[in-house]
Design a protein around this motif. Structure first.
Motif, PDB file in Angstrom:
ATOM      1  N   ALA A  88       1.246  -1.549  -0.044  1.00 44.76           N
ATOM      2  CA  ALA A  88       0.097   0.050  -0.252  1.00 44.76           C
ATOM      3  C   ALA A  88       0.904   1.018  -0.226  1.00 44.76           C
ATOM      4  O   ALA A  88       1.949   1.181   0.630  1.00 44.76           O
ATOM      5  N   PRO A  89       0.561   2.061  -0.060  1.00 41.75           N
ATOM      6  CA  PRO A  89       1.053   3.564  -0.519  1.00 41.75           C
ATOM      7  C   PRO A  89       1.615   3.877   0.678  1.00 41.75           C
ATOM      8  O   PRO A  89       3.197   4.411   1.087  1.00 41.75           O
ATOM      9  N   ALA A  90       1.674   3.183   2.427  1.00 39.30           N
ATOM     10  CA  ALA A  90       1.833   3.508   3.121  1.00 39.30           C
ATOM     11  C   ALA A  90       3.262   2.593   3.577  1.00 39.30           C
ATOM     12  O   ALA A  90       4.407   2.999   4.309  1.00 39.30           O
ATOM     13  N   ASP A  91       3.838   1.751   2.306  1.00 48.17           N
ATOM     14  CA  ASP A  91       4.813   0.828   2.600  1.00 48.17           C
ATOM     15  C   ASP A  91       5.776   1.017   1.724  1.00 48.17           C
ATOM     16  O   ASP A  91       6.711   0.785   1.801  1.00 48.17           O
ATOM     17  N   LEU A  92       5.505   2.140   1.175  1.00 54.89           N
ATOM     18  CA  LEU A  92       6.908   2.417   0.268  1.00 54.89           C
ATOM     19  C   LEU A  92       7.642   3.490   0.284  1.00 54.89           C
ATOM     20  O   LEU A  92       7.241   4.505   1.707  1.00 54.89           O
ATOM     21  N   ASP A  93       8.451   3.303   0.124  1.00 58.76           N
ATOM     22  CA  ASP A  93      10.601   4.657   0.454  1.00 58.76           C
ATOM     23  C   ASP A  93      10.456   5.132  -0.584  1.00 58.76           C
ATOM     24  O   ASP A  93      11.622   4.580  -1.066  1.00 58.76           O
ATOM     25  N   PRO A  94       9.960   6.199  -1.192  1.00 57.22           N
ATOM     26  CA  PRO A  94       9.842   7.006  -2.194  1.00 57.22           C
ATOM     27  C   PRO A  94      11.673   7.646  -1.979  1.00 57.22           C
ATOM     28  O   PRO A  94      12.829   7.721  -3.051  1.00 57.22           O
ATOM     29  N   ALA A  95      12.034   8.022  -0.922  1.00 61.08           N
ATOM     30  CA  ALA A  95      13.789   8.707  -0.470  1.00 61.08           C
ATOM     31  C   ALA A  95      14.266   7.111  -1.347  1.00 61.08           C
ATOM     32  O   ALA A  95      15.524   7.692  -0.671  1.00 61.08           O
TER      33      ALA A  95
END
Length: 325
Positions: free
Chosen positions: A289-296
C-alpha cells in the motif's frame, strides 16, 4: 483504470519456513493463501494504491471459486471467464534467509470456445481502460501467438498494452508493437539468445527488443536495479531494501507502480522501483500500500552504469519454462 489479463491464474499458497530441509518434516512459521497469477498481482497492487482495476481471467473448479472470493474480499472487480478445467494451485516456500522455492502447476487446457470467450471478454471490458496489462504464462490450449493477437486487437481499439511474457509468446508479440514489455534479466537474456554480464549488455538487449517492435522496455535486473529504455531516453534505477521476506509478486507490483505513474519516463521508473522494493519486504505475495513505499530510498539516473557487472551473470537461452512463471 488498469485492465489486467491473466490467461493462467492460480491459487497461491505461501509457507514461511526457518529453512527447507529436504526429506524431513518442516513446520511452517507462517502461511498465506492469495489469488495468484502475474496479472492478478498487478490488479492487487493497483487496488492497494486506491485505484480502479478490472481483472480478466479464466476460472474453474473449487480453486477458481476461491480465487474469485479472494479478489472480491480485496475489492477487486473481476471479469471471470468460466472454464471447464480447475484453476491451478501453486506453492511457494519462503525461507528465513530470503531463498524462495516455487512449485507452479500447469493449469487447465482451454477449449476453442473458452479461448474466444477470453478474447471477447477483454474486448468488452477494455473500454475506458488507460492500460491493458497482459501478464504471465499461457495455459494449455493457447498458442504462443495468442498475446500477439491480443495486442493487435487492443491497439485496434485504441488501448495501450503492457506485456509481461517470456519465450515464444514474447517474441511473437513484438511485431505488434506492445507499448511496453517487462522482462526480467533471465527473460531478457533468453529473448536475445546470449548471456548478459553487465548493465551495458542489458541496455543493448533492451534496444534489440525495441528494434523488433517493443516501444519501450522495462527490465528488472533483480538486486542490481531496473532499466527503462524508450524513445525519450534510457534510465537506470536502484531501490533500498531493508530485508527480503518474499519476492513473490515483486515484479508484478513493480509493473503496477510503473503503470500507476503513467507508464513512461523516469518518474514511472521510480514508482516501479519503490513498489518492487516494498513488495519484497512483505510476506507471501502481499502487495504494498502507499504507506509501505519508501520513495526516498529510490535513485534514478540517466547516467547508466554500462560497465557495472551484474551480481549474477545471466545466461542465454534456457530450456523449458522460464523460472518464475
Amino acid at each position: 483504470m488498469i485492465l489486467t489479463v491473466t490467461p493462467n491464474p492460480s491459487l497461491d499458497r505461501t509457507y514461511e519456513l526457518p529453512a527447507l530441509d529436504r526429506g524431513s518434516v518442516v513446520r511452517a512459521t507462517g502461511e498465506r493463501v492469495d489469488p495468484g497469477g502475474k496479472g492478478v498481482n498487478v490488479s492487487r497492487a493497483v487496488a492497494a494504491s486506491g485505484r480502479r482495476t478490472v481483472a480478466v481471467l479464466p476460472l474453474g473448479g473449487a480453486p477458481g471459486a476461491l480465487v474469485a472470493d479472494l479478489l472480491a474480499a480485496q475489492g477487486i472487480e473481476a471479469a471471470p471467464v468460466p472454464v471447464a478445467g480447475a484453476t491451478r494451485s501453486n506453492i511457494a516456500l519462503a525461507e528465513a534467509d530470503g531463498v524462495l522455492t516455487k512449485i507452479n502447476a500447469p493449469g487447465p487446457e482451454l477449449s476453442a470456445a473458452e479461448r474466444e470467450l477470453l478474447l471477447e471478454t477483454v474486448r468488452l471490458r477494455s473500454r475506458g481502460a488507460d492500460w491493458i496489462a497482459c501478464c504471465g504464462s499461457l495455459p494449455r490450449g493457447l498458442a504462443p501467438s495468442w498475446y500477439a493477437d491480443l495486442v493487435a486487437r487492443a491497439h485496434a481499439a485504441g488501448a495501450r498494452i503492457a506485456l509481461d511474457a517470456s519465450g515464444p509468446a514474447l517474441l511473437k508479440a513484438l511485431p505488434e508493437r506492445p507499448d511496453v514489455v517487462k522482462p526480467n534479466a533471465g527473460e531478457l537474456a533468453e529473448a536475445v539468445g546470449r548471456p548478459l554480464a553487465t548493465v551495458g549488455d542489458a541496455v543493448r538487449a533492451a534496444a534489440e527488443l525495441r528494434e523488433r517492435g517493443a516501444r519501450a522496455v522495462l527490465a528488472s535486473l533483480g538486486a542490481d536495479g531496473q532499466l527503462l529504455v524508450e524513445d525519450t531516453g534510457t534510465w537506470f534505477g536502484t531501490a533500498r531494501v531493508a530485508a527480503v521476506r518474499s519476492n513473490v509478486g515483486a515484479g508484478d507490483s513493480s509493473l503496477a507502480g510503473f503503470l500507476i505513474a503513467g507508464g513512461t519516463g523516469p518518474d514511472a521508473l521510480a514508482s516501479a522501483l519503490a513498489h518492487g522494493a516494498a513488495a519484497v519486504g512483505l510476506p507471501g505475495s502481499v502487495m504494498p500500500a502507499p504507506a509501505d513505499l519508501d520513495p526516498a530510498g529510490v535513485t534514478v539516473t540517466s547516467q547508466v552504469p554500462l560497465e557495472r557487472v551484474l551480481t549474477e551473470p545471466v545466461k542465454g537461452p534456457v530450456k523449458g519454462p522460464v523460472k518464475g512463471r
